[in-house]
Design a protein around this motif. Structure first.
Motif, PDB file in Angstrom:
ATOM      1  N   HIS A  99     -19.034  33.905 -28.589  1.00 48.90           N
ATOM      2  CA  HIS A  99     -20.306  34.511 -28.997  1.00 48.90           C
ATOM      3  C   HIS A  99     -20.555  34.253 -30.483  1.00 48.90           C
ATOM      4  CE1 HIS A  99     -23.663  37.251 -28.923  1.00 48.90           C
ATOM      5  NE2 HIS A  99     -23.120  37.960 -29.909  1.00 48.90           N
ATOM      6  N   HIS A 100     -19.482  34.366 -31.270  1.00 45.17           N
ATOM      7  CA  HIS A 100     -19.601  34.116 -32.708  1.00 45.17           C
ATOM      8  C   HIS A 100     -20.006  32.656 -32.971  1.00 45.17           C
ATOM      9  CE1 HIS A 100     -18.932  34.458 -36.952  1.00 45.17           C
ATOM     10  NE2 HIS A 100     -17.963  33.557 -36.934  1.00 45.17           N
ATOM     11  N   ALA A 101     -19.407  31.735 -32.258  1.00 44.43           N
ATOM     12  CA  ALA A 101     -19.741  30.318 -32.424  1.00 44.43           C
ATOM     13  C   ALA A 101     -21.184  30.049 -32.004  1.00 44.43           C
ATOM     14  CB  ALA A 101     -18.788  29.459 -31.599  1.00 44.43           C
ATOM     15  N   ASP A 102     -21.639  30.697 -30.942  1.00 47.03           N
ATOM     16  CA  ASP A 102     -23.017  30.528 -30.489  1.00 47.03           C
ATOM     17  C   ASP A 102     -24.002  31.068 -31.524  1.00 47.03           C
ATOM     18  OD1 ASP A 102     -25.116  29.913 -28.618  1.00 47.03           O
ATOM     19  OD2 ASP A 102     -25.220  32.069 -28.163  1.00 47.03           O
ATOM     20  N   LEU A 103     -23.692  32.225 -32.078  1.00 47.52           N
ATOM     21  CA  LEU A 103     -24.566  32.797 -33.107  1.00 47.52           C
ATOM     22  C   LEU A 103     -24.623  31.909 -34.346  1.00 47.52           C
ATOM     23  CD1 LEU A 103     -23.767  36.611 -32.940  1.00 47.52           C
ATOM     24  CD2 LEU A 103     -25.815  35.433 -32.143  1.00 47.52           C
ATOM     25  N   ARG A 104     -23.476  31.332 -34.725  1.00 48.01           N
ATOM     26  CA  ARG A 104     -23.460  30.435 -35.880  1.00 48.01           C
ATOM     27  C   ARG A 104     -24.310  29.195 -35.630  1.00 48.01           C
ATOM     28  NH1 ARG A 104     -21.336  31.184 -40.570  1.00 48.01           N
ATOM     29  NH2 ARG A 104     -19.249  30.524 -41.026  1.00 48.01           N
ATOM     30  N   ALA A 105     -24.211  28.643 -34.427  1.00 46.84           N
ATOM     31  CA  ALA A 105     -24.993  27.454 -34.085  1.00 46.84           C
ATOM     32  C   ALA A 105     -26.485  27.770 -34.106  1.00 46.84           C
ATOM     33  CB  ALA A 105     -24.583  26.927 -32.713  1.00 46.84           C
ATOM     34  N   ARG A 106     -26.852  28.907 -33.552  1.00 49.65           N
ATOM     35  CA  ARG A 106     -28.269  29.302 -33.562  1.00 49.65           C
ATOM     36  C   ARG A 106     -28.769  29.538 -34.981  1.00 49.65           C
ATOM     37  NH1 ARG A 106     -29.868  33.194 -28.596  1.00 49.65           N
ATOM     38  NH2 ARG A 106     -28.877  32.008 -26.931  1.00 49.65           N
ATOM     39  N   ALA A 107     -27.950  30.171 -35.809  1.00 47.44           N
ATOM     40  CA  ALA A 107     -28.351  30.442 -37.192  1.00 47.44           C
ATOM     41  C   ALA A 107     -28.535  29.144 -37.974  1.00 47.44           C
ATOM     42  CB  ALA A 107     -27.313  31.325 -37.871  1.00 47.44           C
ATOM     43  N   SER A 108     -27.626  28.197 -37.786  1.00 48.82           N
ATOM     44  CA  SER A 108     -27.766  26.939 -38.522  1.00 48.82           C
ATOM     45  C   SER A 108     -28.990  26.156 -38.039  1.00 48.82           C
ATOM     46  CB  SER A 108     -26.507  26.090 -38.396  1.00 48.82           C
ATOM     47  OG  SER A 108     -26.310  25.693 -37.065  1.00 48.82           O
ATOM     48  N   ALA A 109     -29.277  26.206 -36.734  1.00 54.45           N
ATOM     49  CA  ALA A 109     -30.480  25.544 -36.224  1.00 54.45           C
ATOM     50  C   ALA A 109     -31.728  26.203 -36.791  1.00 54.45           C
ATOM     51  CB  ALA A 109     -30.499  25.584 -34.704  1.00 54.45           C
ATOM     52  N   HIS A 110     -31.718  27.523 -36.892  1.00 54.10           N
ATOM     53  CA  HIS A 110     -32.865  28.244 -37.449  1.00 54.10           C
ATOM     54  C   HIS A 110     -33.062  27.896 -38.923  1.00 54.10           C
ATOM     55  CE1 HIS A 110     -35.722  31.402 -38.276  1.00 54.10           C
ATOM     56  NE2 HIS A 110     -34.955  31.806 -39.263  1.00 54.10           N
ATOM     57  N   HIS A 111     -31.973  27.817 -39.673  1.00 52.05           N
ATOM     58  CA  HIS A 111     -32.082  27.488 -41.097  1.00 52.05           C
ATOM     59  C   HIS A 111     -32.601  26.070 -41.304  1.00 52.05           C
ATOM     60  CE1 HIS A 111     -30.440  31.155 -42.724  1.00 52.05           C
ATOM     61  NE2 HIS A 111     -29.448  31.097 -41.855  1.00 52.05           N
ATOM     62  N   ARG A 112     -32.165  25.142 -40.454  1.00 48.79           N
ATOM     63  CA  ARG A 112     -32.685  23.771 -40.563  1.00 48.79           C
ATOM     64  C   ARG A 112     -34.174  23.732 -40.249  1.00 48.79           C
ATOM     65  NH1 ARG A 112     -27.853  22.455 -37.839  1.00 48.79           N
ATOM     66  NH2 ARG A 112     -29.031  22.265 -35.897  1.00 48.79           N
ATOM     67  N   ALA A 113     -34.598  24.474 -39.223  1.00 52.03           N
ATOM     68  CA  ALA A 113     -36.014  24.491 -38.852  1.00 52.03           C
ATOM     69  C   ALA A 113     -36.843  25.184 -39.927  1.00 52.03           C
ATOM     70  CB  ALA A 113     -36.196  25.189 -37.513  1.00 52.03           C
ATOM     71  N   ALA A 114     -36.312  26.238 -40.513  1.00 52.63           N
ATOM     72  CA  ALA A 114     -37.045  26.972 -41.547  1.00 52.63           C
ATOM     73  C   ALA A 114     -37.171  26.141 -42.816  1.00 52.63           C
ATOM     74  CB  ALA A 114     -36.350  28.292 -41.842  1.00 52.63           C
TER      75      ALA A 114
END
Length: 61
Positions: free
Chosen positions: A11-26
Motif C-alpha cells: 500500500h505504501h509503494a502504491d501511494l508513493r507511485a501515485r504521489a510521484s505521478a501526481h507531482h509530475r502531472a502537476a
C-alpha cells in the motif's frame, strides 16, 4: 513476514507511485494554464480593440 506487514508495504509503494505521478502531472499543468490564460487575455484585448468605437482624430494643419 506477516500478511499485514506485506499489505502495508504494498500500500505504501502504491501511494508513493501515485504521489510521484501526481507531482509530475502537476509540474506540467501550470505552464499549460498560464499559456491558456495569456492566450485568452490576448483574444479579449484584441476583441476590445476591434469593437471599441473611437472617434476619428482630426489632424490640424
Amino acid at each position: 513476514m506477516e500478511i499485514n506487514a506485506q499489505l502495508a508495504r504494498l500500500h505504501h509503494a502504491d501511494l508513493r507511485a501515485r504521489a510521484s505521478a501526481h507531482h509530475r502531472a502537476a509540474a506540467v499543468k501550470p505552464a499549460t494554464e498560464l499559456r491558456t490564460r495569456v492566450g485568452w487575455t490576448l483574444v479579449d484585448l484584441g476583441l476590445r480593440l476591434v469593437s471599441t468605437s473611437r472617434p476619428a482624430v482630426a489632424l490640424a494643419r
